[in-house]
Design a protein around this motif. Structure first.
Motif, PDB file in Angstrom:
ATOM      1  N   LEU A 156      41.779   9.210  -1.727  1.00 18.13           N
ATOM      2  CA  LEU A 156      42.623   8.380  -2.581  1.00 18.13           C
ATOM      3  C   LEU A 156      43.199   7.209  -1.807  1.00 18.13           C
ATOM      4  O   LEU A 156      43.063   6.049  -2.215  1.00 18.13           O
ATOM      5  CB  LEU A 156      43.752   9.236  -3.159  1.00 18.13           C
ATOM      6  N   SER A 157      43.826   7.493  -0.679  1.00 16.75           N
ATOM      7  CA  SER A 157      44.505   6.448   0.082  1.00 16.75           C
ATOM      8  C   SER A 157      43.540   5.396   0.611  1.00 16.75           C
ATOM      9  O   SER A 157      43.891   4.224   0.706  1.00 16.75           O
ATOM     10  CB  SER A 157      45.292   7.071   1.240  1.00 16.75           C
ATOM     11  N   LYS A 158      42.336   5.811   0.897  1.00 14.25           N
ATOM     12  CA  LYS A 158      41.372   4.884   1.500  1.00 14.25           C
ATOM     13  C   LYS A 158      40.703   3.971   0.473  1.00 14.25           C
ATOM     14  O   LYS A 158      40.338   2.833   0.806  1.00 14.25           O
ATOM     15  CB  LYS A 158      40.298   5.683   2.249  1.00 14.25           C
ATOM     16  N   ASN A 159      40.563   4.441  -0.776  1.00 15.36           N
ATOM     17  CA  ASN A 159      39.671   3.736  -1.699  1.00 15.36           C
ATOM     18  C   ASN A 159      40.274   3.219  -2.995  1.00 15.36           C
ATOM     19  O   ASN A 159      39.758   2.245  -3.549  1.00 15.36           O
ATOM     20  CB  ASN A 159      38.505   4.666  -2.071  1.00 15.36           C
ATOM     21  N   ILE A 160      41.316   3.834  -3.536  1.00 12.11           N
ATOM     22  CA  ILE A 160      41.702   3.559  -4.919  1.00 12.11           C
ATOM     23  C   ILE A 160      42.074   2.095  -5.156  1.00 12.11           C
ATOM     24  O   ILE A 160      41.661   1.494  -6.145  1.00 12.11           O
ATOM     25  CB  ILE A 160      42.836   4.513  -5.381  1.00 12.11           C
ATOM     26  N   VAL A 161      42.843   1.498  -4.246  1.00 14.91           N
ATOM     27  CA  VAL A 161      43.265   0.111  -4.427  1.00 14.91           C
ATOM     28  C   VAL A 161      42.146  -0.863  -4.068  1.00 14.91           C
ATOM     29  O   VAL A 161      41.866  -1.822  -4.797  1.00 14.91           O
ATOM     30  CB  VAL A 161      44.524  -0.174  -3.589  1.00 14.91           C
ATOM     31  N   THR A 162      41.472  -0.599  -2.957  1.00 15.01           N
ATOM     32  CA  THR A 162      40.421  -1.513  -2.486  1.00 15.01           C
ATOM     33  C   THR A 162      39.310  -1.670  -3.510  1.00 15.01           C
ATOM     34  O   THR A 162      38.905  -2.799  -3.842  1.00 15.01           O
ATOM     35  CB  THR A 162      39.825  -0.994  -1.161  1.00 15.01           C
ATOM     36  N   LEU A 163      38.806  -0.572  -4.038  1.00 14.95           N
ATOM     37  CA  LEU A 163      37.696  -0.647  -4.990  1.00 14.95           C
ATOM     38  C   LEU A 163      38.120  -1.277  -6.308  1.00 14.95           C
ATOM     39  O   LEU A 163      37.329  -1.966  -6.957  1.00 14.95           O
ATOM     40  CB  LEU A 163      37.119   0.750  -5.229  1.00 14.95           C
ATOM     41  N   GLY A 164      39.370  -1.060  -6.698  1.00 15.62           N
ATOM     42  CA  GLY A 164      39.855  -1.711  -7.910  1.00 15.62           C
ATOM     43  C   GLY A 164      39.837  -3.218  -7.781  1.00 15.62           C
ATOM     44  O   GLY A 164      39.480  -3.937  -8.726  1.00 15.62           O
ATOM     45  N   GLY A 165      40.186  -3.713  -6.609  1.00 14.49           N
ATOM     46  CA  GLY A 165      40.142  -5.150  -6.363  1.00 14.49           C
ATOM     47  C   GLY A 165      38.734  -5.692  -6.312  1.00 14.49           C
ATOM     48  O   GLY A 165      38.454  -6.786  -6.810  1.00 14.49           O
ATOM     49  N   VAL A 166      37.819  -4.918  -5.722  1.00 12.46           N
ATOM     50  CA  VAL A 166      36.412  -5.327  -5.672  1.00 12.46           C
ATOM     51  C   VAL A 166      35.850  -5.482  -7.082  1.00 12.46           C
ATOM     52  O   VAL A 166      35.191  -6.468  -7.413  1.00 12.46           O
ATOM     53  CB  VAL A 166      35.585  -4.291  -4.885  1.00 12.46           C
ATOM     54  N   GLY A 167      36.133  -4.501  -7.939  1.00  5.83           N
ATOM     55  CA  GLY A 167      35.629  -4.549  -9.311  1.00  5.83           C
ATOM     56  C   GLY A 167      36.207  -5.710 -10.090  1.00  5.83           C
ATOM     57  O   GLY A 167      35.504  -6.371 -10.862  1.00  5.83           O
ATOM     58  N   LEU A 168      37.501  -5.977  -9.907  1.00  4.80           N
ATOM     59  CA  LEU A 168      38.124  -7.083 -10.624  1.00  4.80           C
ATOM     60  C   LEU A 168      37.518  -8.415 -10.222  1.00  4.80           C
ATOM     61  O   LEU A 168      37.219  -9.269 -11.067  1.00  4.80           O
ATOM     62  CB  LEU A 168      39.632  -7.086 -10.368  1.00  4.80           C
ATOM     63  N   LYS A 169      37.324  -8.608  -8.933  1.00  2.83           N
ATOM     64  CA  LYS A 169      36.717  -9.855  -8.461  1.00  2.83           C
ATOM     65  C   LYS A 169      35.322 -10.030  -9.066  1.00  2.83           C
ATOM     66  O   LYS A 169      34.937 -11.121  -9.501  1.00  2.83           O
ATOM     67  CB  LYS A 169      36.637  -9.845  -6.935  1.00  2.83           C
ATOM     68  N   LYS A 170      34.592  -8.927  -9.145  1.00  2.00           N
ATOM     69  CA  LYS A 170      33.238  -8.964  -9.695  1.00  2.00           C
ATOM     70  C   LYS A 170      33.238  -9.333 -11.179  1.00  2.00           C
ATOM     71  O   LYS A 170      32.458 -10.170 -11.630  1.00  2.00           O
ATOM     72  CB  LYS A 170      32.571  -7.599  -9.497  1.00  2.00           C
ATOM     73  N   VAL A 171      34.138  -8.724 -11.937  1.00  2.00           N
ATOM     74  CA  VAL A 171      34.139  -8.954 -13.379  1.00  2.00           C
ATOM     75  C   VAL A 171      34.664 -10.344 -13.729  1.00  2.00           C
ATOM     76  O   VAL A 171      34.179 -10.990 -14.663  1.00  2.00           O
ATOM     77  CB  VAL A 171      34.929  -7.843 -14.110  1.00  2.00           C
ATOM     78  N   LEU A 172      35.646 -10.834 -12.976  1.00  2.62           N
ATOM     79  CA  LEU A 172      36.136 -12.192 -13.221  1.00  2.62           C
ATOM     80  C   LEU A 172      35.056 -13.225 -12.912  1.00  2.62           C
ATOM     81  O   LEU A 172      34.897 -14.214 -13.635  1.00  2.62           O
ATOM     82  CB  LEU A 172      37.386 -12.461 -12.388  1.00  2.62           C
ATOM     83  N   ALA A 173      34.288 -12.989 -11.859  1.00  2.00           N
ATOM     84  CA  ALA A 173      33.187 -13.900 -11.535  1.00  2.00           C
ATOM     85  C   ALA A 173      32.114 -13.863 -12.616  1.00  2.00           C
ATOM     86  O   ALA A 173      31.567 -14.908 -13.006  1.00  2.00           O
ATOM     87  CB  ALA A 173      32.596 -13.532 -10.170  1.00  2.00           C
ATOM     88  N   LYS A 174      31.800 -12.674 -13.106  1.00  2.00           N
ATOM     89  CA  LYS A 174      30.783 -12.535 -14.150  1.00  2.00           C
ATOM     90  C   LYS A 174      31.144 -13.348 -15.392  1.00  2.00           C
ATOM     91  O   LYS A 174      30.279 -14.000 -16.000  1.00  2.00           O
ATOM     92  CB  LYS A 174      30.615 -11.068 -14.518  1.00  2.00           C
ATOM     93  N   HIS A 175      32.408 -13.321 -15.766  1.00  2.00           N
ATOM     94  CA  HIS A 175      32.846 -14.000 -16.983  1.00  2.00           C
ATOM     95  C   HIS A 175      33.421 -15.390 -16.704  1.00  2.00           C
ATOM     96  O   HIS A 175      33.958 -16.026 -17.611  1.00  2.00           O
ATOM     97  CB  HIS A 175      33.867 -13.140 -17.726  1.00  2.00           C
ATOM     98  N   LYS A 176      33.306 -15.832 -15.444  1.00  2.00           N
ATOM     99  CA  LYS A 176      33.781 -17.163 -15.053  1.00  2.00           C
ATOM    100  C   LYS A 176      35.229 -17.383 -15.493  1.00  2.00           C
ATOM    101  O   LYS A 176      35.580 -18.413 -16.090  1.00  2.00           O
ATOM    102  CB  LYS A 176      32.860 -18.247 -15.625  1.00  2.00           C
ATOM    103  N   PHE A 177      36.044 -16.384 -15.204  1.00  2.00           N
ATOM    104  CA  PHE A 177      37.452 -16.439 -15.614  1.00  2.00           C
ATOM    105  C   PHE A 177      38.333 -16.460 -14.378  1.00  2.00           C
ATOM    106  O   PHE A 177      38.157 -15.666 -13.452  1.00  2.00           O
ATOM    107  CB  PHE A 177      37.798 -15.227 -16.487  1.00  2.00           C
ATOM    108  N   ASP A 178      39.292 -17.376 -14.356  1.00  2.00           N
ATOM    109  CA  ASP A 178      40.182 -17.567 -13.215  1.00  2.00           C
ATOM    110  C   ASP A 178      41.432 -16.718 -13.402  1.00  2.00           C
ATOM    111  O   ASP A 178      42.070 -16.768 -14.460  1.00  2.00           O
ATOM    112  CB  ASP A 178      40.564 -19.042 -13.115  1.00  2.00           C
ATOM    113  N   SER A 179      41.813 -15.972 -12.380  1.00  2.00           N
ATOM    114  CA  SER A 179      43.005 -15.124 -12.494  1.00  2.00           C
ATOM    115  C   SER A 179      44.266 -15.949 -12.740  1.00  2.00           C
ATOM    116  O   SER A 179      45.259 -15.438 -13.269  1.00  2.00           O
ATOM    117  CB  SER A 179      43.177 -14.276 -11.231  1.00  2.00           C
ATOM    118  N   ASN A 180      44.243 -17.239 -12.389  1.00  2.00           N
ATOM    119  CA  ASN A 180      45.401 -18.095 -12.649  1.00  2.00           C
ATOM    120  C   ASN A 180      45.633 -18.317 -14.136  1.00  2.00           C
ATOM    121  O   ASN A 180      46.731 -18.716 -14.545  1.00  2.00           O
ATOM    122  CB  ASN A 180      45.219 -19.449 -11.950  1.00  2.00           C
TER     123      ASN A 180
END
Length: 381
Positions: free
Chosen positions: A269-293
């Protein structure tokens, strides 16, 4: 094939009984070793939860089943019982069904006798189960299979965390102080889980008056191909990382090994839960060309406020920053309701009077079962 737009036109929630303060918890859940918990205060300071709801009376008597709570949330979507005849699909997600068979959605449907004979679908899992239910309903309306659908997320975990389901054990206070992750293993879960249900009404047309939420996309990722199970129940984890099902234990072994208590592999849990969530978000925002701003409201499902700063910093590190003033979280007031948590945040925001047409709402739902994540973007219209 042409696809239809999909809108959430109403939301609802149901909480069983009155809210329960931190001081009252053990009056409902019972004591381990007949002794007040030494770790409770430390865990509660880490998770930030001030109150929660249990489908229990003091002393642990059950007041509602999961299916009953979910049906009550579905009823709350409609002004009168006739509205229950208006939808063609009931899609329900939970991590704590009342039984292995029949399916959870079928049991919810059974508490809604005013409805027609409709399609029912159940999604299993942990926190992402509610989002999987939402995606099925979304796809059904989008493809024209259904004109109107109901999606629901719910959990009734209190019956699993009453004292007689746990081995007699006391956490070491020093270990909890030195490393908050230690509390996640077993007793942590007693001090953060909550009961409740929430539902959405989906159609291919927005409301004529008031606001609706257009579902722009729903995306999900699983990392089970890379990682072992982290949270499990009805099973035990072996030294090689594999899982042994409750079906492979004798009744006495199930009792001795606390097979039906919820457990977590805290190192994973401590090693992966936050890191992988961020990886997935970056991937999905890039896929949909959506800026987090461009996000107006960020609704991350947090199991504990312990993770809040970690998620915030991970977003910055990944180049997808979202300032705190855009965050909307109700964990302190409702607790962690698992598969219902994302729904409950949306319901509260939907009814808050804050939303303005054109605003963007992003959901992030992590699941530590075997590291799955769901992401959803809404536009207020």
């Amino acid at each position: 094939m042409s696809f239809k737009p999909v809108y959430i036109t109403n939301t609802s929630s149901f909480f069983p009984n009155d809210p329960i303060s931190n001081d009252e918890m053990e009056e409902y859940l019972g004591y381990l070793n007949n002794t007040p918990s030494r770790s409770k205060g430390i865990v509660l300071r880490n998770n930030g939860i001030k109150r929660r709801f249990y489908a229990l009376t003091k002393g642990g008597k059950i007041t509602h089943t999961n299916a009953q709570m979910t049906a009550l949330a579905v009823r709350a979507l409609f002004k009168n019982p006739e509205g229950l005849k208006s939808f063609q699909l009931l899609s329900c997600g939970t991590s704590s069904p009342d039984q292995l068979m029949p399916s959870h959605a079928a049991m919810v449907h059974g508490w809604l006798p005013e409805t027609n004979s409709i399609e029912v679908v159940s999604s299993a899992g942990v926190c992402c189960a509610g989002m999987h239910a939402l995606k099925y309903a979304y796809m059904s309306v989008k493809t024209g299979e259904s004109e109107t659908a109901v999606a629901a997320g719910s959990d009734r975990i209190s019956a699993s965390i009453v004292s007689n389901n746990f081995e007699d054990e006391i956490q070491k206070l020093k270990e909890l102080s030195d490393d908050p992750y230690i509390g996640f293993e077993k007793e942590f879960l007693r001090w953060m889980l909550s009961d409740g249900a929430s539902a959405f009404l989906l159609t291919d047309k927005p409301n004529e008056t008031g606001i609706s939420l257009k579902i722009e996309w729903i995306e999900g990722f699983s990392y089970a191909n890379e990682l072992q199970a982290c949270m499990y129940m009805g099973a035990d984890k072996n030294e090689d990382g594999t899982i042994t099902s409750y079906l492979d234990y004798t009744p006495q072994e199930m009792v001795n090994k606390s097979i039906f208590t919820i457990k977590q592999d805290v190192k994973l849990l401590s090693k992966n839960i936050v890191t992988l969530g961020g990886v997935g978000l970056k991937k999905v925002l890039a896929k949909h060309k959506f800026d987090s701003n461009d996000i107006n409201y960020f609704l991350p499902h947090l199991s504990s406020e312990f993770f809040k700063d970690k998620v915030y910093n991970q977003l910055i590190e990944n180049g997808t920053p979202i300032p705190y003033e855009k965050w909307f979280i109700n964990l302190p007031t409702v607790g962690n309701v698992g598969a219902a948590s994302a729904y409950l945040m949306v319901d509260e925001l939907f009814k808050s009077g804050k939303l303005k047409k054109g605003e963007k709402i992003l959901l992030l739902v992590p699941e530590s079962g075997r590291f799955s994540y769901m992401y959803t973007l809404f536009t207020v219209c």
